[in-house]
Design a protein around this motif. Structure first.
Motif, mmCIF file in Angstrom:
data_model
loop_
_atom_site.group_PDB
_atom_site.id
_atom_site.type_symbol
_atom_site.label_atom_id
_atom_site.label_comp_id
_atom_site.label_asym_id
_atom_site.label_seq_id
_atom_site.Cartn_x
_atom_site.Cartn_y
_atom_site.Cartn_z
ATOM 1 N N THR A 153 0.772 -56.999 25.627
ATOM 2 C CA THR A 153 1.471 -56.228 26.241
ATOM 3 C C THR A 153 2.136 -54.968 25.379
ATOM 4 O OG1 THR A 153 3.331 -57.643 25.629
ATOM 5 C CG2 THR A 153 2.474 -58.092 27.452
ATOM 6 N N ASN B 189 4.533 -52.685 28.787
ATOM 7 C CA ASN B 189 5.855 -53.079 28.518
ATOM 8 C C ASN B 189 6.711 -51.895 28.765
ATOM 9 O OD1 ASN B 189 5.179 -51.401 26.226
ATOM 10 N ND2 ASN B 189 6.528 -52.094 24.821
ATOM 11 N N VAL B 190 6.133 -50.806 29.321
ATOM 12 C CA VAL B 190 6.843 -49.820 29.804
ATOM 13 C C VAL B 190 6.159 -49.272 31.139
ATOM 14 C CG1 VAL B 190 7.453 -47.235 29.374
ATOM 15 C CG2 VAL B 190 7.605 -48.704 27.592
ATOM 16 N N GLU B 191 6.945 -48.898 32.173
ATOM 17 C CA GLU B 191 6.467 -48.301 33.389
ATOM 18 C C GLU B 191 7.109 -46.820 33.651
ATOM 19 O OE1 GLU B 191 5.443 -49.820 38.081
ATOM 20 O OE2 GLU B 191 6.969 -50.929 36.653
ATOM 21 N N ASN C 285 10.880 -46.595 32.904
ATOM 22 C CA ASN C 285 11.705 -48.015 32.754
ATOM 23 C C ASN C 285 11.039 -48.632 31.611
ATOM 24 O OD1 ASN C 285 12.928 -47.438 35.485
ATOM 25 N ND2 ASN C 285 10.756 -47.329 35.978
ATOM 26 N N TYR C 286 11.981 -49.341 30.663
ATOM 27 C CA TYR C 286 11.526 -49.917 29.436
ATOM 28 C C TYR C 286 11.943 -51.282 29.806
ATOM 29 C CZ TYR C 286 11.873 -45.014 27.735
ATOM 30 O OH TYR C 286 11.584 -43.803 27.743
ATOM 31 N N GLN C 287 11.272 -52.174 29.236
ATOM 32 C CA GLN C 287 11.494 -53.719 29.453
ATOM 33 C C GLN C 287 12.500 -53.922 28.142
ATOM 34 O OE1 GLN C 287 7.905 -56.056 29.103
ATOM 35 N NE2 GLN C 287 7.207 -55.325 30.900
ATOM 36 N N GLU C 288 12.550 -53.178 27.001
ATOM 37 C CA GLU C 288 13.251 -53.488 25.927
ATOM 38 C C GLU C 288 13.736 -52.024 25.391
ATOM 39 O OE1 GLU C 288 11.683 -55.676 22.821
ATOM 40 O OE2 GLU C 288 11.623 -57.521 23.977
ATOM 41 N N ASP D 132 3.492 -48.737 22.219
ATOM 42 C CA ASP D 132 3.889 -49.111 23.589
ATOM 43 C C ASP D 132 3.021 -48.964 24.459
ATOM 44 O OD1 ASP D 132 6.558 -50.052 23.074
ATOM 45 O OD2 ASP D 132 7.668 -48.288 23.710
#
Length: 333
Positions: A147, A275-277, A284-287, A295
């Motif tokens: 990921t 992990n980033v979209e 949009n970041y997951q973290e 990433d």
């Protein structure tokens, strides 16, 4: 009486004359000594350095930047060989400015693409970045899952999914921004024009497996249907593009231990999620709130592709990362 007086006066005159002669010789000797030591009597001898004349200094062979010139100004020592075959970032150290304290052979950061900020090319793709991570091998019949790539290199990976929207502008945008991306394609979306994606291949991107029919419930399908979705898509892409995919991305992202085994059976080396979209022009970041090294970024072939790509490039530049092709960094073909 008079004769004695004259004799006395003559004697005194003779003594006085002798005294005058002796004093004269002494004065001449003193003046000659003063002249030999720096000029006429009363003048002050000025050291050459105080008068503005540079005195010679011994060569400083231990200068931090190389050998010293006679004037004491550091000069760069000349390398013994310029035929280095080292690949990757330039191995030639930058020449420091005068007075630099950098030790010999230490590269001094410049304001070019060797710095942390992206290169002159908008995208800043650098496939030659040395890898500090090795993709794990298949273990217990299951492929590894990524990921995010655990790396300290200042790099980021762009992946683009599906393949529904097809415009020449999308090919041109990646090319003009010097970006190579990993394309996860599903047969459902590309069957009407599979040749379109050859334009991306011509610029260095890679095509990977995203299933036949893009089932979002793939993990709930029977083993046989899972294998059909993955293996048949690999067969199709090998036939169409001359290369069998090594990565698989499950539609929607979910996977199970069983799916990891099916992927291995179809010749896949890893399941790659993200992990980033980037969607609708937003990142949009997951973290966290910014891109970080390693990433894996997800985009889609949609109408808002130009806005999504611009949002990605803005975030990439702000983070000082370089866009690298995932397959190149992991050394898989």
């Amino acid at each position: 009486m008079q004769s004695q007086l004259r004799a006395g006066i003559f004697s005194w005159l003779l003594v006085l004359t002798c005294i005058i002669v002796v004093v004269g010789f002494a004065g001449d000797a003193f003046n000659a000594r003063q002249a030999s030591e720096g000029g006429p009597s009363g003048s002050l001898r000025v050291p050459p350095t105080a008068a503005g004349t540079s005195s010679a200094k011994p060569s400083n062979t231990s200068s931090a930047t190389g050998t010293s010139s006679p004037s004491g100004t550091p000069t760069r020592s000349t390398p013994s060989s310029t035929s280095s075959s080292a690949q990757g970032p330039s191995s030639h150290p930058a020449t420091p400015s005068s007075g630099s304290s950098s030790p010999p052979g230490t590269a001094t950061p410049s304001n070019s693409s060797a710095s942390n900020s992206p290169s002159a090319e908008p995208g800043g793709t650098f496939p030659e970045v040395p890898a500090d991570y090795v993709l794990p091998a298949i273990h217990d019949g299951m492929v590894p899952v990524l990921t995010k790539v655990p790396t300290k290199q200042k790099i980021v990976f762009l992946t683009i999914d599906d393949g529904a929207n097809k415009t020449q502008q999308q090919i041109d945008l990646l090319k003009s921004n010097n970006i190579k991306a990993t394309l996860f394609l599903a047969q459902l979306f590309i069957l009407n024009n599979p040749d379109y994606f050859k334009g991306f291949l011509a610029e260095g991107s890679k095509i990977e497996n995203h299933s036949i029919s893009h089932p979002l419930n793939l993990i709930k399908l029977p083993h046989g249907l899972q294998k059909k979705e993955i293996c048949q898509m690999s067969d199709y892409e090998q036939q169409q593009y001359g290369r069998r995919p090594v990565f698989f991305r499950p539609p929607g992202g979910p996977y199970t231990l069983s799916l990891r085994k099916v992927a291995a059976q179809c010749g896949i080396k890893a399941i790659v999620d993200w992990n980033v979209e980037v969607r609708a022009g937003r990142v949009n970041y997951q973290e966290g709130k910014s891109l970080t090294p390693g990433d894996i970024v997800l985009m889609h072939f949609r109408k808002e592709f130009p806005q999504d790509l611009q949002a990605f490039l803005t975030a990439q530049r702000a983070a000082g990362l370089k866009v690298v092709l995932l397959e190149d960094f992991l050394a898989v073909s």
